[in-house]
Design a protein around this motif. Structure first.
Motif, mmCIF file in Angstrom:
data_model
loop_
_atom_site.group_PDB
_atom_site.id
_atom_site.type_symbol
_atom_site.label_atom_id
_atom_site.label_comp_id
_atom_site.label_asym_id
_atom_site.label_seq_id
_atom_site.Cartn_x
_atom_site.Cartn_y
_atom_site.Cartn_z
ATOM 1 N N PRO A 187 19.747 22.293 54.167
ATOM 2 C CA PRO A 187 19.085 20.985 54.101
ATOM 3 C C PRO A 187 19.328 20.183 55.369
ATOM 4 O O PRO A 187 20.331 20.378 56.065
ATOM 5 N N GLN A 188 18.389 19.282 55.673
ATOM 6 C CA GLN A 188 18.527 18.449 56.872
ATOM 7 C C GLN A 188 19.775 17.578 56.806
ATOM 8 O O GLN A 188 20.483 17.419 57.805
ATOM 9 N N ASN A 189 20.010 17.014 55.641
ATOM 10 C CA ASN A 189 21.160 16.129 55.467
ATOM 11 C C ASN A 189 22.112 16.756 54.474
ATOM 12 O O ASN A 189 21.832 16.820 53.287
ATOM 13 N N ASN B 120 8.642 23.582 51.848
ATOM 14 C CA ASN B 120 8.840 23.080 53.197
ATOM 15 C C ASN B 120 10.281 23.381 53.604
ATOM 16 O O ASN B 120 11.218 22.805 53.054
ATOM 17 N N GLN B 121 10.448 24.301 54.548
ATOM 18 C CA GLN B 121 11.790 24.678 54.969
ATOM 19 C C GLN B 121 12.507 23.525 55.662
ATOM 20 O O GLN B 121 13.724 23.375 55.518
ATOM 21 N N LEU C 106 11.130 22.121 47.311
ATOM 22 C CA LEU C 106 11.111 23.355 46.529
ATOM 23 C C LEU C 106 9.997 23.331 45.490
ATOM 24 O O LEU C 106 9.703 22.282 44.912
ATOM 25 N N ALA C 107 9.386 24.491 45.251
ATOM 26 C CA ALA C 107 8.483 24.682 44.112
ATOM 27 C C ALA C 107 9.204 25.565 43.108
ATOM 28 O O ALA C 107 9.741 26.613 43.470
ATOM 29 N N ILE D 32 4.047 30.886 47.800
ATOM 30 C CA ILE D 32 3.538 29.850 48.691
ATOM 31 C C ILE D 32 2.548 30.479 49.660
ATOM 32 O O ILE D 32 2.785 31.583 50.175
ATOM 33 N N GLY D 33 1.433 29.793 49.940
ATOM 34 C CA GLY D 33 0.491 30.314 50.917
ATOM 35 C C GLY D 33 -0.682 29.386 51.132
ATOM 36 O O GLY D 33 -0.811 28.343 50.485
ATOM 37 N N ASP D 34 -1.552 29.799 52.071
ATOM 38 C CA ASP D 34 -2.698 28.992 52.462
ATOM 39 C C ASP D 34 -3.944 29.873 52.434
ATOM 40 O O ASP D 34 -4.452 30.278 53.485
#
Length: 465
Positions: free
Chosen positions: A139-141, A190-191, A196-197, A234-236
């Protein structure tokens, strides 16, 4: 094709019985049992259920020669690997009759290779009787650690290593209000910010978990009572530059024969708006894969559609086998293209994609319940049937967890598979067009655990170096 499953039940009945005992799964399964195999080279010590860990070195005999024509010389591993493996389990104890059906605390094993040996460390959690998945989380923080999801108490936890070993912080805990309460799958939406999903049982809920100013906040979909969601990807597919997530709601599990309806649903993470992208009728899927498997620059959806079975006097019969179907962005929900069938099997719960031979083109590995491991390659038209070859028929399990990843960094992916029928974690590498197998970890009693997932992890980080 009709396959009579009596032989299958004789071999795998013990796993089915243990699976039924894990009441969160809701399967009404076979009660046949098998005798345990002889002790293996490396056994796991008993954990105390409170998150303490241990370290064990694999004996040299755990690194066996291939049963498929390879030798130890052709399948040698580097003395040190920069990445290791996270392997999640539901363990079982014996009841008064000697059957391995009593759920035990959830178990995670961390496998890393250094000094020429594989080493194993375990984390257990008495809040759950199964870890469905574990993955490395930065995590970022806050500190980096291992994210786990579990049941029957539905927990999302972050485990971090300190001076006294691993300790857990609960990011999300929920009672969904059904008979079975579990977190079933998780992926990073989103890494960078750790969004999270998550899929859950048994109210058909999927959720997006984000860090807010005052902690982690879950945005949940509408409740769909008596529905299981097994898988998140996850995908587009539409190529708009924004990822969606895909989920697999279905009727509750059963092993009685007859239909079990399901579908694949796409969710917009911002609005949680659902769209059915695969309508499977009276069949369902517990496994999907989303990504660019054919190398055309666009994501596609692959759905492992479980077979249709019927009960007869002679046992369970497969009347429609497992199918792997492909869906592109413009594919109607009822018109998925069948790229492969696994004849004679009705369960397929792992698809993994990678490059096994280092040629820059992807292959897919399909891990079936009773028909082993299969390597699938797209042809000149990836929207038609793919080529299919057997990797190993002597591999199986109820989940049959499998994972393609490049731990040794040589540019080709290795295949890591948990054959719960044999109580072995196996490694396959491709040499001269053939898969070569070694055993990197084994347990004394195969039926004492079900393996749910395998992921890679930075080895030095989990060792606290």
């Amino acid at each position: 094709m009709i396959f009579r499953a009596k032989t299958l039940a004789a071999r795998s009945g013990a796993l089915l019985l243990s699976f039924a005992a894990l009441v969160g799964c809701g399967d009404d399964s076979s009660s046949e049992t098998t005798e345990p195999t002889s002790p293996s080279a490396m056994s796991a010590s008993a954990m105390n259920g409170e998150g303490e860990s241990t370290d064990m070195a694999a004996t040299p005999s755990a690194m066996g020669t291939s049963a498929m024509g390879g030798s130890a010389a052709t399948n040698v591993e580097a003395d040190d690997l920069a990445r290791g493996l996270l392997v999640t389990y539901s363990p079982f104890g014996q009841n008064a009759s000697g059957n391995w059906v009593e759920p035990q605390p959830a178990r995670l094993e961390i496998l890393t290779r250094h000094g020429g040996e594989w080493h194993m460390e375990a984390i257990t959690d008495s809040d759950s009787n199964v870890f469905h998945k574990a993955m490395w989380f930065e995590p970022q923080n806050g500190p980096a650690g291992i994210l786990t999801i579990g049941g029957m108490e539905a927990y999302v936890k972050l485990w971090t290593r300190g001076e006294n070993g691993w300790t857990a912080e609960t990011l999300w805990h929920e009672d969904f209000g059904g008979e079975r309460n579990r977190m079933r799958d998780v992926e990073f939406l989103n890494q960078s910010d750790g969004t999270l999903a998550i899929a859950t049982h048994d109210q058909g809920i999927v959720a997006v978990l984000r860090r807010g100013e005052d902690g982690w906040v879950a945005t949940q979909s509408e409740r769909r009572p008596n529905m299981f969601v097994h898988e998140i990807e996850i995908g587009d597919l539409d190529g708009d530059g924004t990822d969606e997530f895909y989920a697999t709601p279905s009727e509750p599990n059963h092993m009685q024969g007859g239909g079990q309806s399901g579908e694949v649903v796409r969710y917009n993470p911002a609005t949680m708006e659902p769209t059915v992208v695969a309508n499977l009728g009276n069949r369902h899927a517990k496994e999907i894969w989303v990504g660019d498997a054919d190398g055309d620059g666009r994501d596609e959806l692959y759905v492992s559609v479980e077979g249709l079975t019927e009960r007869s006097e002679s046992g369970l019969e497969v009347v429609e086998p497992v199918e792997i179907r492909r869906y592109d962005a413009d594919t109607p929900p009822d018109q998925g293209v069948v790229i492969a069938r696994i004849e004679g099997d009705h369960l397929m719960r792992f698809l993994t994609v990678g490059d096994v031979d280092g040629d820059g083109r992807s292959e897919m590995v399909a891990a079936s319940f009773s028909r082993g491991l299969w390597l699938l390659r797209p042809g000149s038209n990836a929207r038609e049937e793919w080529t299919k070859e057997s990797i190993d028929r002597d591999s199986g399990g109820f989940e049959h967890a499998s994972y393609l990843t490049d731990l040794d960094g040589d540019g080709s992916d290795e295949l890591y598979v948990s054959s719960d029928n044999d109580g072995e974690l196996r490694r396959y590498i491709w040499r001269d067009g053939r898969a070569r197998r070694t055993v990197i970890h084994s347990r004394d009693t195969p039926r004492s655990m079900i393996t749910w997932n395998i992921m890679d992890v930075p080895a030095a980080s989990v060792r606290g170096e």
